[in-house]
Design an enzyme around this catalytic site. Structure first.
Site, PDB file in Angstrom:
ATOM      1  N   TYR A 182      -5.533   1.004  -9.192  1.00 48.44           N
ATOM      2  CA  TYR A 182      -4.939   0.909  -7.837  1.00 48.44           C
ATOM      3  C   TYR A 182      -5.069  -0.175  -6.828  1.00 48.44           C
ATOM      4  O   TYR A 182      -4.065  -0.654  -6.538  1.00 48.44           O
ATOM      5  CB  TYR A 182      -5.699   2.097  -6.825  1.00 48.44           C
ATOM      6  CG  TYR A 182      -5.193   2.087  -5.139  1.00 48.44           C
ATOM      7  CD1 TYR A 182      -3.892   2.615  -5.078  1.00 48.44           C
ATOM      8  CD2 TYR A 182      -6.299   1.378  -4.465  1.00 48.44           C
ATOM      9  CE1 TYR A 182      -3.490   2.454  -3.597  1.00 48.44           C
ATOM     10  CE2 TYR A 182      -5.680   1.300  -3.138  1.00 48.44           C
ATOM     11  CZ  TYR A 182      -4.626   1.639  -2.613  1.00 48.44           C
ATOM     12  OH  TYR A 182      -3.975   1.706  -1.253  1.00 48.44           O
TER      13      TYR A 182
ATOM     14  N   VAL B 260       0.674  -1.150   0.092  1.00 52.25           N
ATOM     15  CA  VAL B 260      -0.012   0.088  -0.155  1.00 52.25           C
ATOM     16  C   VAL B 260       1.004   1.366   0.033  1.00 52.25           C
ATOM     17  O   VAL B 260       0.676   2.139  -0.588  1.00 52.25           O
ATOM     18  CB  VAL B 260      -1.022  -0.281   1.140  1.00 52.25           C
ATOM     19  CG1 VAL B 260      -1.569   1.382   1.308  1.00 52.25           C
ATOM     20  CG2 VAL B 260      -2.067  -0.953   1.004  1.00 52.25           C
TER      21      VAL B 260
ATOM     22  N   ALA C 132       2.405   1.760  -3.424  1.00 50.24           N
ATOM     23  CA  ALA C 132       1.602   1.999  -4.411  1.00 50.24           C
ATOM     24  C   ALA C 132       1.006   3.819  -4.132  1.00 50.24           C
ATOM     25  O   ALA C 132       0.953   4.519  -4.947  1.00 50.24           O
ATOM     26  CB  ALA C 132       0.303   1.221  -4.457  1.00 50.24           C
ATOM     27  N   GLU C 133       0.945   4.048  -2.807  1.00 49.49           N
ATOM     28  CA  GLU C 133       0.097   5.159  -2.681  1.00 49.49           C
ATOM     29  C   GLU C 133       1.338   6.200  -2.501  1.00 49.49           C
ATOM     30  O   GLU C 133       1.105   7.504  -3.223  1.00 49.49           O
ATOM     31  CB  GLU C 133      -0.201   5.373  -0.892  1.00 49.49           C
ATOM     32  CG  GLU C 133      -1.447   4.485  -0.903  1.00 49.49           C
ATOM     33  CD  GLU C 133      -2.593   5.129  -1.404  1.00 49.49           C
ATOM     34  OE1 GLU C 133      -2.596   6.485  -1.987  1.00 49.49           O
ATOM     35  OE2 GLU C 133      -3.644   4.635  -1.524  1.00 49.49           O
ATOM     36  N   SER C 134       2.662   6.260  -2.228  1.00 50.42           N
ATOM     37  CA  SER C 134       3.386   7.346  -2.029  1.00 50.42           C
ATOM     38  C   SER C 134       4.824   6.886  -2.615  1.00 50.42           C
ATOM     39  O   SER C 134       5.683   7.985  -2.612  1.00 50.42           O
ATOM     40  CB  SER C 134       3.690   7.828  -0.546  1.00 50.42           C
ATOM     41  OG  SER C 134       4.237   6.728   0.426  1.00 50.42           O
TER      42      SER C 134
END
Length: 180
Positions: A164, A58, A61-63
């Site tokens: 996502y 996560v 993928a996010e940051s």
């Protein structure tokens, strides 16, 4: 006919080449799927009953592990939490959260992700809710076009959310393979 000495030289040359390739592969993979902030991820994944590789996926993928990341929509930090989500996560953590603090951001993100797994049994559905919001996913689950049983999504209508979920699952798979 090849002499024994020549065979040994060839063996060591091939071994050295394979070792070089393996180390290069490991180095590139470690760069592509790092385990930064491992102590925080490990602690909060355990506290909130999450697979730590999923938390790493996560964050990746996010940051991409950028502590001070901020999205155009206003999501902040490693786990890209909206300020309103952070306020909710504060109730889950029973602690004030500073989204720019890596430890706090991971704590809040893990608390919220755990909360979503408590609401949605399927990984894809919980991840979709992490990205698109719990309310939006509940709406999709209520629509027979997107969910046959009202519990699992058969189709994610937002392309961004669909991508996502696929990205997190890809990184999760890489973490499982590489860090077995």
């Amino acid at each position: 006919m090849i002499s024994q000495r020549r065979k040994v030289k060839i063996f060591f040359a091939v071994f050295a080449a394979l070792a070089f390739l393996a180390l290069t592969f490991i180095g590139l993979y470690g760069f592509y799927i790092p385990k930064k902030y491992a102590s925080s991820v490990g602690a909060y994944a355990a506290e909130y009953g999450l697979d730590e590789d999923l938390v790493f996926a996560v964050i990746r993928a996010e940051s991409n592990f950028k502590r001070d990341a901020k999205s155009a929509a206003g999501a902040i930090g490693l786990m890209q939490l909206m300020p309103s989500t952070a306020r909710f996560a504060e109730t889950l953590c029973q602690k004030e959260i500073d989204l720019y603090d890596a430890d706090d951001n991971i704590r809040a993100g893990c608390a919220y992700l755990s909360y979503l797994f408590g609401k949605f049994s399927e990984k894809d559905t919980a991840l979709a809710a992490y990205n698109a919001g719990e309310g939006r996913v509940r709406g999709w689950l209520a629509d027979t076009e997107y969910s046959a049983d009202g519990k699992n999504l058969s189709y994610i209508p937002f392309g961004e959310t669909r991508a996502y979920v696929g990205k997190v699952k890809k990184f999760y798979k890489y973490y499982k393979i590489f860090y077995f």
